[in-house]
Motif scaffolding. Sequence first.
Motif, PDB file in Angstrom:
ATOM      1  N   UNK A 246      36.108  43.611  42.837  1.00  0.00           N
ATOM      2  CA  UNK A 246      36.603  42.507  43.665  1.00  0.00           C
ATOM      3  C   UNK A 246      35.758  41.257  43.440  1.00  0.00           C
ATOM      4  N   UNK A 247      34.429  41.421  43.408  1.00  0.00           N
ATOM      5  CA  UNK A 247      33.553  40.267  43.159  1.00  0.00           C
ATOM      6  C   UNK A 247      33.791  39.714  41.762  1.00  0.00           C
ATOM      7  N   UNK A 248      33.900  40.614  40.791  1.00  0.00           N
ATOM      8  CA  UNK A 248      34.161  40.195  39.407  1.00  0.00           C
ATOM      9  C   UNK A 248      35.455  39.395  39.300  1.00  0.00           C
ATOM     10  N   UNK A 249      36.545  39.939  39.819  1.00  0.00           N
ATOM     11  CA  UNK A 249      37.839  39.272  39.709  1.00  0.00           C
ATOM     12  C   UNK A 249      37.916  38.020  40.571  1.00  0.00           C
ATOM     13  N   UNK A 253      38.621  34.330  38.894  1.00  0.00           N
ATOM     14  CA  UNK A 253      39.852  33.592  39.190  1.00  0.00           C
ATOM     15  C   UNK A 253      39.550  32.284  39.913  1.00  0.00           C
ATOM     16  N   UNK A 254      38.647  32.336  40.899  1.00  0.00           N
ATOM     17  CA  UNK A 254      38.315  31.120  41.650  1.00  0.00           C
ATOM     18  C   UNK A 254      37.709  30.049  40.738  1.00  0.00           C
ATOM     19  N   UNK A 255      36.827  30.462  39.823  1.00  0.00           N
ATOM     20  CA  UNK A 255      36.218  29.506  38.903  1.00  0.00           C
ATOM     21  C   UNK A 255      37.249  28.912  37.960  1.00  0.00           C
ATOM     22  N   UNK A 390      29.744  27.016  36.408  1.00  0.00           N
ATOM     23  CA  UNK A 390      29.322  27.801  35.250  1.00  0.00           C
ATOM     24  C   UNK A 390      28.537  29.043  35.666  1.00  0.00           C
ATOM     25  N   UNK A 391      27.711  28.908  36.689  1.00  0.00           N
ATOM     26  CA  UNK A 391      26.955  30.067  37.177  1.00  0.00           C
ATOM     27  C   UNK A 391      27.898  31.103  37.780  1.00  0.00           C
ATOM     28  N   UNK A 392      28.913  30.657  38.522  1.00  0.00           N
ATOM     29  CA  UNK A 392      29.870  31.603  39.127  1.00  0.00           C
ATOM     30  C   UNK A 392      30.633  32.368  38.055  1.00  0.00           C
TER      31      UNK A 392
END
Length: 491
Positions: A246-249, A253-255, A390-392
């Motif tokens: 969930x954190x990965x996706x 997607x948000x970035x 970029x960090x996200x």
Amino acid sequence: MCEVAMEEQDREISDVEQCSSVAENGVMLVVNHSRARPPFSVVLATVLYCAEFVTAAVLCSMYHYTDDVIWMSFTIVFMLVPAVLIQLALTFIHRDLGRDRPLVLFLHLLLLGPVIRCFEALVIYFKSGKKEEPYVTISRKIKLKKGTGTEMEWEIGQTERILATHRDAFKRTAVIQAFLGSTPQLTLQLYATIQEKYILPTRMALMIITLISITYGALVCSVLAIQIRFDDYKLQLRPCAYLCMIVWRGLEIATRVTALVLFSTALTHWTILVGMVNLLFFFFLPWVEFWARKGSLTENVEKNFSKLDTVVVLCMFTLLYACINIFCWSAVQLDLTHQELIEKRQQWGRLAMYYCGRFVENFLLITLWYFFKSDFYEYVCAPLLVVQLLVCYSLAVLFMLLFYQFFHPFRRLFKYNVHDCLHCVCCHKKRRGEQGRRGKPAHSYSTAATMVVGAEEPVELLDTQGSQPPDLTSQLGERETAIVDDMMEAA
């Protein structure tokens, strides 16, 4: 007669339970007597569909009241297109056109197909335990035959089969809703918020719902990819694995959406070019590979389909694949010559190329926005925002590597781990040289591996040291082989 049959079936299942010892190649016999599983995934997909549709409809009425014709038009399009495709998908999967179900078809015309399907699934589930002759629940048996390896036989009750059909249908509708409706809707509403320079509560609620829908759809894609590649096993992902995914996706997607929206606020017309290049590239990539292989179209899409109908269905499937890859990694690769239309071998090189290319593209989009941004961002620390995006995205890649390294349910079946993949070429050559001088194989850093051994790879590639091919099934522990629950229910 019914009681005798049930006694014989219970005796057969008990015999299978008594044979739970590990066989010669490490495969265990697995049986589950639990009743039909609740259709949580069906309910969740229906709730997301209804919430997004209702919220978008309310927002359209507000746009109409304020005479925002452009925002209203695009919102209606992104609301109706996925809804219509979902009705067609559900009708196609359940084969309702050849059945006498006028009420169901009428509700599909009213775009209420997911609601009636969810209601049917709930009724079937709640009635399953109250029947006088309960259906036999899932029992799985792996029979070992001399010279033929293993053969898995599924004995699924009628209730579970019907619920499984509903689950499979709603998994696909969740993906359609996420990437053909929610992603363009989220991009549009975020762009409208920045352009109008104020936050509308209804619009914010719609953006939150669409982000949840997109994350869930990406989660479904990842789990479906695992199920397709390892169809001989049925394992349950741990909660930590779902949290990592969930954190990965979510970050990925948000970035991606934020980068596209920021770029569109500075160079609006160029955004169309960027979107069309991405869409056309991923749309024609499977077809170019299909023509390069000189393959023939699969005939298992539908028995009654002509070649034209098959091409139309494959084009829609490819369009969905392209829309997914615009915003996030699809986790699967299309093979139009394969029966299941999915390439089962894990393409790690393509995965690395995708994330490297997407990182560079996001960096270029954000950089162009930084140089051509409007005066609206004069009170925003633009360099800090660029660094944060970029960090996200880097964190999204990090959580993906953590998933494959520690939380992938089949990591014990992989040959190499992430640590091995991240070694530089020089270190790898140096290790090879030391191995050649000593005459001993170098040990891996970790026993939990993450690079899949393709099922279609020849045995000669696995036997590089002159040894026998590894028995992958013997590496399975009791915890992995004894799990029989649906791996999508936790999603």
